[in-house]
Design a protein around this motif. Structure first.
Motif, PDB file in Angstrom:
ATOM      1  N   PRO A   1       0.825  -1.216   0.000  1.00  0.00           N
ATOM      2  CA  PRO A   1       0.000   0.000   0.000  1.00  0.00           C
ATOM      3  C   PRO A   1       0.861   1.269   0.000  1.00  0.00           C
ATOM      4  CG  PRO A   1      -0.700  -1.517   1.752  1.00  0.00           C
ATOM      5  CD  PRO A   1       0.515  -2.116   1.122  1.00  0.00           C
ATOM      6  N   GLN A   2       2.047   1.199   0.626  1.00  0.00           N
ATOM      7  CA  GLN A   2       2.950   2.363   0.664  1.00  0.00           C
ATOM      8  C   GLN A   2       3.653   2.556  -0.666  1.00  0.00           C
ATOM      9  OE1 GLN A   2       3.156  -0.367   2.454  1.00  0.00           O
ATOM     10  NE2 GLN A   2       3.256   0.022   4.651  1.00  0.00           N
ATOM     11  N   GLY A   3       3.531   1.581  -1.589  1.00  0.00           N
ATOM     12  CA  GLY A   3       4.110   1.762  -2.921  1.00  0.00           C
ATOM     13  C   GLY A   3       5.291   0.878  -3.238  1.00  0.00           C
ATOM     14  N   GLY A   4       5.967   0.302  -2.235  1.00  0.00           N
ATOM     15  CA  GLY A   4       7.123  -0.561  -2.490  1.00  0.00           C
ATOM     16  C   GLY A   4       6.716  -1.811  -3.258  1.00  0.00           C
ATOM     17  N   ILE A   5       7.572  -2.235  -4.189  1.00  0.00           N
ATOM     18  CA  ILE A   5       7.249  -3.418  -4.992  1.00  0.00           C
ATOM     19  C   ILE A   5       8.179  -4.564  -4.615  1.00  0.00           C
ATOM     20  CG2 ILE A   5       7.276  -4.367  -7.342  1.00  0.00           C
ATOM     21  CD1 ILE A   5       6.363  -1.637  -8.331  1.00  0.00           C
ATOM     22  N   ALA A   6       7.591  -5.735  -4.335  1.00  0.00           N
ATOM     23  CA  ALA A   6       8.390  -6.924  -4.046  1.00  0.00           C
ATOM     24  C   ALA A   6       8.106  -7.972  -5.105  1.00  0.00           C
ATOM     25  CB  ALA A   6       8.041  -7.461  -2.661  1.00  0.00           C
ATOM     26  N   LYS A   7       9.172  -8.601  -5.598  1.00  0.00           N
ATOM     27  CA  LYS A   7       9.002  -9.676  -6.591  1.00  0.00           C
ATOM     28  C   LYS A   7       9.253 -11.000  -5.887  1.00  0.00           C
ATOM     29  CE  LYS A   7       9.322  -7.162 -10.667  1.00  0.00           C
ATOM     30  NZ  LYS A   7       8.699  -7.488 -11.929  1.00  0.00           N
ATOM     31  N   HIS A   8       8.314 -11.917  -6.041  1.00  0.00           N
ATOM     32  CA  HIS A   8       8.447 -13.230  -5.407  1.00  0.00           C
ATOM     33  C   HIS A   8       8.487 -14.305  -6.488  1.00  0.00           C
ATOM     34  CE1 HIS A   8       7.586 -11.532  -1.432  1.00  0.00           C
ATOM     35  NE2 HIS A   8       6.663 -10.809  -2.034  1.00  0.00           N
ATOM     36  N   PRO A   9       9.656 -14.844  -6.790  1.00  0.00           N
ATOM     37  CA  PRO A   9       9.711 -15.924  -7.774  1.00  0.00           C
ATOM     38  C   PRO A   9       9.083 -17.185  -7.174  1.00  0.00           C
ATOM     39  CG  PRO A   9      11.925 -15.192  -7.113  1.00  0.00           C
ATOM     40  CD  PRO A   9      10.959 -14.558  -6.186  1.00  0.00           C
ATOM     41  N   ILE A  10       8.358 -17.912  -8.003  1.00  0.00           N
ATOM     42  CA  ILE A  10       7.700 -19.145  -7.546  1.00  0.00           C
ATOM     43  C   ILE A  10       8.228 -20.298  -8.387  1.00  0.00           C
ATOM     44  CG2 ILE A  10       5.474 -20.274  -7.213  1.00  0.00           C
ATOM     45  CD1 ILE A  10       4.153 -17.656  -7.508  1.00  0.00           C
ATOM     46  N   SER A  11       8.539 -21.395  -7.734  1.00  0.00           N
ATOM     47  CA  SER A  11       8.940 -22.609  -8.457  1.00  0.00           C
ATOM     48  C   SER A  11       7.757 -23.561  -8.501  1.00  0.00           C
ATOM     49  CB  SER A  11      10.101 -23.297  -7.756  1.00  0.00           C
ATOM     50  OG  SER A  11      11.206 -22.443  -7.752  1.00  0.00           O
TER      51      SER A  11
END
Ligand SMILES: [Zn+2]
Length: 278
Positions: A80-90
């Motif tokens: 919600p604060q704007g930070g982007i996290a990328k979560h790779p999934i196997s």
């Protein structure tokens, strides 16, 4: 390369924040045909392989993996604060069987009549529309039960050869039980389609469980609920039959995340031994 490095940096920065790191979870079957349920901080935005997906007000979301899903996929969470996290999934690959079925009526394997082809087109268009539904309900977030108990005669993903002709894979699980056997709702939901006579699937029922998750019941002899009916897990919704393209009475149970076909047997406990060998 530069872009990748920047993304990696952002991921580390965001994961480094204690709240964001704790807020993200993903659990379920990270395997081809599987469904996984995730949690993010309320108000986050989630996309899977670039596709925005619904997040409930308390941060719940669901994704599904196709029969031939690639081994790696990417979930992106925008806090919600704007930070982007990328979560790779196997995603674990699976091996699929080859299933040969003979003795089907030729017109159900290679339809040529104009009227049949028109019916098939109409059936496909209707089902596609129903599966685009994206309800805010989160009925999928509960343990599922088998809609019927009995011998499993077909599994998800098999490559099919019908009367000697290669056809598309089998997207569901078949349970061989007599005509008239009650079919129970495996989870809460809303009846999103009830059709007495589709070309391939005969009496066909679709139950929507929210966020694009739906289950389908085919070859029914009788449908006992109307479109729009809210059902509870365990409610009797239909009766098994032998309608559409079949060689004998059975329930075909399928599951979808929008257009992606999932394996419903991954969501239930193994079929009880006693039910499988009557
Ligand atoms: Zn089937």
């Amino acid at each position: 390369m530069q872009g990748l490095r920047i993304h990696a940096l952002i991921a580390i920065v965001v994961l480094g924040l204690p709240f964001s790191a704790r807020a993200f979870t993903l659990s379920g079957n990270l395997v081809q045909g599987g469904m996984a349920i995730g949690h993010v901080a309320p108000g986050s935005r989630v996309s899977y392989e670039g596709r925005p997906i619904r997040v409930s007000p308390d941060g719940l979301f669901v994704i599904g993996f196709s029969r031939d899903a690639k081994a790696q996929a990417m979930l992106t969470v925008q806090a919600p604060q704007g930070g982007i996290a990328k979560h790779p999934i196997s995603i674990k690959p699976r091996q699929y069987d080859i299933q040969r079925i003979d003795g089907l009526p030729p017109k159900k394997v290679t339809p040529t009549a104009k009227a049949d082809l028109a019916r098939i087109r109409a059936d496909i268009a209707l089902v596609r529309k129903v599966r685009r539904r994206d309800d805010p309900r989160t009925d999928f977030d509960q343990p599922f039960i088998w809609p019927v108990l009995g011998r499993i005669s077909g599994v998800y993903g098999s490559q099919r050869i019908l009367n000697g002709n290669p056809r598309r894979p089998h997207f569901g699980v078949d349970i061989a039980v007599p005509t008239g056997t009650p079919v129970k709702a495996p989870a809460d939901g809303v009846v999103s389609m009830a059709h007495d006579d589709m070309f391939y699937s005969g009496g066909t029922l679709i139950v929507d469980h929210g966020h694009g998750i739906s289950t389908v019941y085919m070859h029914l002899s009788k449908i006992l609920v109307a479109e729009g009916t809210q059902v509870r897990q365990g409610d009797v919704i239909a009766q098994v039959g032998a309608t559409g393209r079949v060689t004998g009475p059975h329930l075909h149970w399928g599951m979808n995340w929008f257009e992606t076909r999932l394996d419903p047997s991954l969501l239930v406990s193994p079929m009880p031994e006693t039910a499988a060998t009557p």
